[in-house]
Design a protein around this motif. Structure first.
Motif, PDB file in Angstrom:
ATOM      1  N   ARG A 153      10.191  43.187  23.200  1.00 41.49           N
ATOM      2  CA  ARG A 153      10.615  43.751  21.920  1.00 41.49           C
ATOM      3  C   ARG A 153      10.722  45.278  22.005  1.00 41.49           C
ATOM      4  O   ARG A 153      11.689  45.880  21.512  1.00 41.49           O
ATOM      5  CB  ARG A 153       9.626  43.361  20.818  1.00 41.49           C
ATOM      6  N   THR A 154       9.734  45.906  22.639  1.00 37.81           N
ATOM      7  CA  THR A 154       9.779  47.353  22.837  1.00 37.81           C
ATOM      8  C   THR A 154      11.014  47.740  23.647  1.00 37.81           C
ATOM      9  O   THR A 154      11.709  48.711  23.328  1.00 37.81           O
ATOM     10  CB  THR A 154       8.508  47.829  23.554  1.00 37.81           C
ATOM     11  N   GLY A 155      11.286  46.968  24.684  1.00 36.49           N
ATOM     12  CA  GLY A 155      12.428  47.252  25.535  1.00 36.49           C
ATOM     13  C   GLY A 155      13.752  47.113  24.804  1.00 36.49           C
ATOM     14  O   GLY A 155      14.659  47.945  24.964  1.00 36.49           O
ATOM     15  N   ALA A 156      13.872  46.059  24.000  1.00 35.17           N
ATOM     16  CA  ALA A 156      15.109  45.864  23.249  1.00 35.17           C
ATOM     17  C   ALA A 156      15.355  47.022  22.289  1.00 35.17           C
ATOM     18  O   ALA A 156      16.482  47.533  22.164  1.00 35.17           O
ATOM     19  CB  ALA A 156      15.042  44.542  22.482  1.00 35.17           C
ATOM     20  N   THR A 157      14.301  47.457  21.627  1.00 34.13           N
ATOM     21  CA  THR A 157      14.423  48.577  20.687  1.00 34.13           C
ATOM     22  C   THR A 157      14.846  49.847  21.413  1.00 34.13           C
ATOM     23  O   THR A 157      15.732  50.582  20.948  1.00 34.13           O
ATOM     24  CB  THR A 157      13.084  48.799  19.961  1.00 34.13           C
ATOM     25  N   LYS A 158      14.231  50.119  22.556  1.00 36.72           N
ATOM     26  CA  LYS A 158      14.590  51.312  23.324  1.00 36.72           C
ATOM     27  C   LYS A 158      16.028  51.261  23.807  1.00 36.72           C
ATOM     28  O   LYS A 158      16.771  52.251  23.695  1.00 36.72           O
ATOM     29  CB  LYS A 158      13.654  51.467  24.525  1.00 36.72           C
ATOM     30  N   LEU A 159      16.422  50.126  24.355  1.00 36.59           N
ATOM     31  CA  LEU A 159      17.777  50.007  24.899  1.00 36.59           C
ATOM     32  C   LEU A 159      18.834  50.242  23.829  1.00 36.59           C
ATOM     33  O   LEU A 159      19.878  50.848  24.085  1.00 36.59           O
ATOM     34  CB  LEU A 159      17.966  48.628  25.537  1.00 36.59           C
ATOM     35  N   ILE A 160      18.563  49.782  22.626  1.00 35.53           N
ATOM     36  CA  ILE A 160      19.534  49.934  21.539  1.00 35.53           C
ATOM     37  C   ILE A 160      19.492  51.336  20.940  1.00 35.53           C
ATOM     38  O   ILE A 160      20.514  52.011  20.824  1.00 35.53           O
ATOM     39  CB  ILE A 160      19.281  48.869  20.448  1.00 35.53           C
TER      40      ILE A 160
END
Length: 430
Positions: A99-106
């Motif tokens: 979830r942290t990664g998805a938020t960062k990538l976006i």
């Protein structure tokens, strides 16, 4: 679940030598380009840890894909040509990190599309997908549901393709009448168990016992194998076990004198299994993922450009690391690129609409249809033919391409029955 492995501190990288290099950072851009117009693609998958074999080789394959595409002029959209850049994030197969990664990538990296392995990590990411409308892909259609409108499964149709291996085995080795199965008790193992049970029932192969489900933290497989083969089965099925399970189980089968047939979803790094057992023992091992130097991949039905050349380049750069996912994420990018160029835009909704237009798509192994309502509640899985692979003379060999829809048309009720029994239907999953 895999969280047990993470909490236990086990790394089990015996067969994943290259993953240590991935540990340097959780956010890992792999293809950096100096260009005015760049489209960024997110790669959100396990790059380290026990599931890295189904993440990192895929990112490595995407690096080769990006270099090919960029050298040929990039992505051609309505407002010009774009180079493509992959931004990797190591979710370590942990939902919270995903979830942290998805938020960062976006938010920080500005990606236009995010590819995932899926499984236990998708529930952590789904709220981000719902909020942002970002288009995500998974290698596990069992993640799909009517609520996952921006999630697609355009490459791998796990675990449904496993029926093709059982079907081929029953037709070509009809003397094999009984089977047993083991699997790790998690989001990858359970839907595959249900699928194999349906396939064995459809083929008239008797299960001698209930599937043996082991804790993902298991490290000693001697007692697992002893119990598994106690009834002298004709077939041992390894379900969708991770490489860190398949290898020691195969070694134990060898040491405990099993002489029958082995079938598994994957056989990543099978050369290492041969080295620890014997070429004779591994002869005829059935699984579902070919090496891309196979001549059968040069037929007209294949929609993956220069598979032999891709395989050669991958092995040159990453020797000994070719596995099930080395080509899959790149194959997804073929579909994404075609859809973006058709739409003239990299916007997620435009790409998704173009990709699914007409209800069909160019899957790596042939033309396929967008399907899934019966099992997943939504037609977001691209389903068609899939190869059956056998190890012959120490080398993976495609025996035949078989139609998944054709099997489902005949035996879909069995698959639904077993999926329900294991609480794996979309409306049963929490």
């Amino acid at each position: 679940m895999l969280s047990k492995i993470m909490k236990s501190g086990l790394t089990r990288r015996t067969f994943l030598q290259s993953t240590a290099a991935a540990a340097a950072a959780s956010s890992m851009p792999r293809v950096a380009l100096a260009a005015d117009k760049v489209i960024k693609i997110g790669f959100l998958a396990p790059l380290t840890g026990p599931v890295a074999a189904w993440g990192k080789p895929g990112l490595d394959g995407c690096e080769i894909w990006a270099e090919r595409v960029n050298a040929a002029g990039g992505i051609k959209l309505a407002d010009g040509d774009y180079q493509v850049e992959f931004v990797g994030y190591d979710n370590e197969y942990d939902p919270a990190k995903a979830r942290t990664g998805a938020t960062k990538l976006i938010r920080e990296d500005g990606v236009s599309f995010i590819m995932m392995l899926g499984g236990d990590t998708w529930p952590g990411v789904q709220p981000v997908a719902d909020k942002t409308g970002m288009l995500f892909s998974t290698l596990l259609p069992s993640d799909l549901s009517p609520d996952t409108t921006t999630l697609i499964a355009p490459a791998e149709v796990h675990p449904i393709y496993n029926v093709t291996g059982v079907e081929w085995l029953a037709e070509n080795k009809p003397e094999l009448k009984t089977a047993v199965m083991c699997a790790q008790d998690d989001a990858l193992g359970l839907p595959s168990v249900a699928t194999y049970l349906a396939a064995f029932e459809a083929a008239g192969i008797e299960m001698l016992d209930d599937p043996l489900l082991f804790d993902p933290a298991t490290t000693d497989f001697a007692p697992v194998v002893t119990k598994l083969i106690s009834g002298n089965p004709d077939i041992v099925c390894l379900d969708t076990c991770y490489s860190d399970y398949v290898h020691p189980i195969a070694e134990q089968l060898f040491q405990q004198g099993f002489k029958g047939q082995i079938i598994s979803c994957t056989a990543d790094f099978y050369d290492q299994m041969i080295a620890k057992t014997s070429e004779e023992f591994m002869e005829g091992f059935i699984f579902q993922f070919p090496d891309f130097d196979d001549a059968a991949l040069n037929s007209d039905q294949i929609n993956f450009a220069d598979p032999n050349g891709f395989y050669a380049e991958f092995n040159k750069r990453f020797p000994g690391q070719w596995g099930a996912v080395s080509w899959e994420y790149a194959s997804i990018m073929d579909l994404w690129k075609a859809a973006a160029e058709k739409a003239g835009s990299a916007e997620p909704d435009a790409v998704a609409a173009a990709m699914k237009e007409g209800g069909t798509g160019k899957h790596a192994f042939g033309d396929a249809k967008w399907w899934g309502t019966e099992l997943f509640g939504i037609d977001n899985a691209l389903v068609g033919d899939w190869p059956v692979v056998a190890i012959e003379g120490g080398k993976a060999t495609i025996k035949e391409f078989r139609s998944i829809p054709a099997w489902y048309d005949k035996h879909g009720d069995l698959l639904v029955k077993h999926m329900k029994a294991y609480d794996q239907m979309w409306d049963q999953r929490g």
